[in-house]
Write a protein that holds these residues in place. Structure first.
Motif, short mmCIF file in Angstrom:
data_model
loop_
_atom_site.label_atom_id
_atom_site.label_comp_id
_atom_site.label_asym_id
_atom_site.label_seq_id
_atom_site.Cartn_x
_atom_site.Cartn_y
_atom_site.Cartn_z
N PHE A 161 11.31 -0.55 7.24
CA PHE A 161 10.99 -1.16 5.97
C PHE A 161 10.33 -0.08 5.13
O PHE A 161 9.33 0.50 5.52
CB PHE A 161 10.01 -2.34 6.15
CG PHE A 161 10.60 -3.51 6.88
CD1 PHE A 161 11.31 -4.48 6.20
CD2 PHE A 161 10.46 -3.63 8.26
CE1 PHE A 161 11.85 -5.57 6.86
CE2 PHE A 161 11.00 -4.71 8.93
CZ PHE A 161 11.70 -5.67 8.24
N GLU A 162 10.92 0.21 3.96
CA GLU A 162 10.44 1.29 3.11
C GLU A 162 10.20 0.79 1.69
O GLU A 162 10.67 -0.28 1.31
CB GLU A 162 11.48 2.42 3.02
CG GLU A 162 11.89 3.03 4.32
CD GLU A 162 12.99 4.05 4.15
OE1 GLU A 162 13.82 3.93 3.21
OE2 GLU A 162 13.05 4.99 4.95
N ILE A 163 9.51 1.63 0.92
CA ILE A 163 9.35 1.40 -0.50
C ILE A 163 10.19 2.47 -1.22
O ILE A 163 10.05 3.65 -0.94
CB ILE A 163 7.88 1.51 -0.94
CG1 ILE A 163 7.08 0.34 -0.39
CG2 ILE A 163 7.74 1.60 -2.45
CD1 ILE A 163 7.43 -1.00 -0.99
N LYS A 164 11.08 2.03 -2.07
CA LYS A 164 11.88 2.97 -2.87
C LYS A 164 11.35 2.97 -4.29
O LYS A 164 11.03 1.92 -4.84
CB LYS A 164 13.35 2.55 -2.87
CG LYS A 164 14.00 2.67 -1.53
CD LYS A 164 15.22 3.51 -1.64
CE LYS A 164 15.81 3.66 -0.24
NZ LYS A 164 16.90 4.56 -0.23
N LYS B 50 0.82 -1.22 0.00
CA LYS B 50 0.00 0.00 0.00
C LYS B 50 0.85 1.27 0.00
O LYS B 50 0.32 2.37 0.00
CB LYS B 50 -0.90 0.02 1.24
CG LYS B 50 -1.94 -1.07 1.27
CD LYS B 50 -2.71 -1.01 2.57
CE LYS B 50 -3.66 -2.18 2.70
NZ LYS B 50 -4.29 -2.21 4.04
N GLY B 51 2.18 1.11 0.06
CA GLY B 51 3.07 2.26 0.06
C GLY B 51 3.34 2.82 1.44
O GLY B 51 3.89 3.91 1.58
N GLU B 52 2.97 2.08 2.49
CA GLU B 52 3.20 2.53 3.86
C GLU B 52 4.53 1.99 4.37
O GLU B 52 4.84 0.82 4.19
CB GLU B 52 2.08 2.02 4.78
CG GLU B 52 0.71 2.48 4.38
CD GLU B 52 -0.39 1.76 5.15
OE1 GLU B 52 -0.10 0.77 5.86
OE2 GLU B 52 -1.55 2.19 5.03
N ASN B 53 5.31 2.86 5.01
CA ASN B 53 6.57 2.43 5.62
C ASN B 53 6.30 1.85 6.99
O ASN B 53 5.30 2.16 7.63
CB ASN B 53 7.53 3.61 5.75
CG ASN B 53 7.97 4.14 4.41
OD1 ASN B 53 7.92 3.44 3.41
ND2 ASN B 53 8.40 5.38 4.38
N ILE B 54 7.19 0.99 7.46
CA ILE B 54 7.09 0.37 8.78
C ILE B 54 8.33 0.77 9.57
O ILE B 54 9.45 0.52 9.14
CB ILE B 54 6.98 -1.16 8.68
CG1 ILE B 54 5.73 -1.53 7.89
CG2 ILE B 54 6.99 -1.80 10.06
CD1 ILE B 54 5.63 -2.98 7.57
#
Length: 92
Positions: free
Chosen positions: A50-53, A38-42
């Motif tokens: 934990f990220e989305i690049k 969903k594009g949410e970082n943890i």
């Protein structure tokens, strides 16, 4: 270290049975995948993020077929360890 190794280690250090530990780890992984999807970082304080690049579109070459191709823009999961995590791993 495998998931089974992690489950065994947690079970040996706590009084929790392996089935409960396994369900907890599976739930954590499912939540992590869903959130990143969903594009949410943890953010896990003391552990990491934990990220989305986002990767931009780029041109690449397939040298075996001698053709140029376009790799579309896409997202990839990425783990960034915390400073505490890095310092602890350097000591060992």
């Amino acid at each position: 270290m495998t998931k089974a190794d992690i489950i065994n280690k947690i079970a040996s250090e706590t009084d929790i049975n392996k089935l409960q530990i396994s369900k907890t780890i599976e739930a954590f992984m499912d939540i992590t995948k869903d959130s990143l999807g969903k594009g949410e970082n943890i953010y896990l304080r003391g552990f990491g993020t934990f990220e989305i690049k986002k990767r931009a579109e780029k041109k690449a070459r397939n040298i075996s077929k001698n053709i140029t191709m376009v790799i579309p823009a896409h997202n990839i999961p990425f783990f960034k360890p915390s400073r505490h995590f890095i310092e602890k791993s350097k000591k060992q």
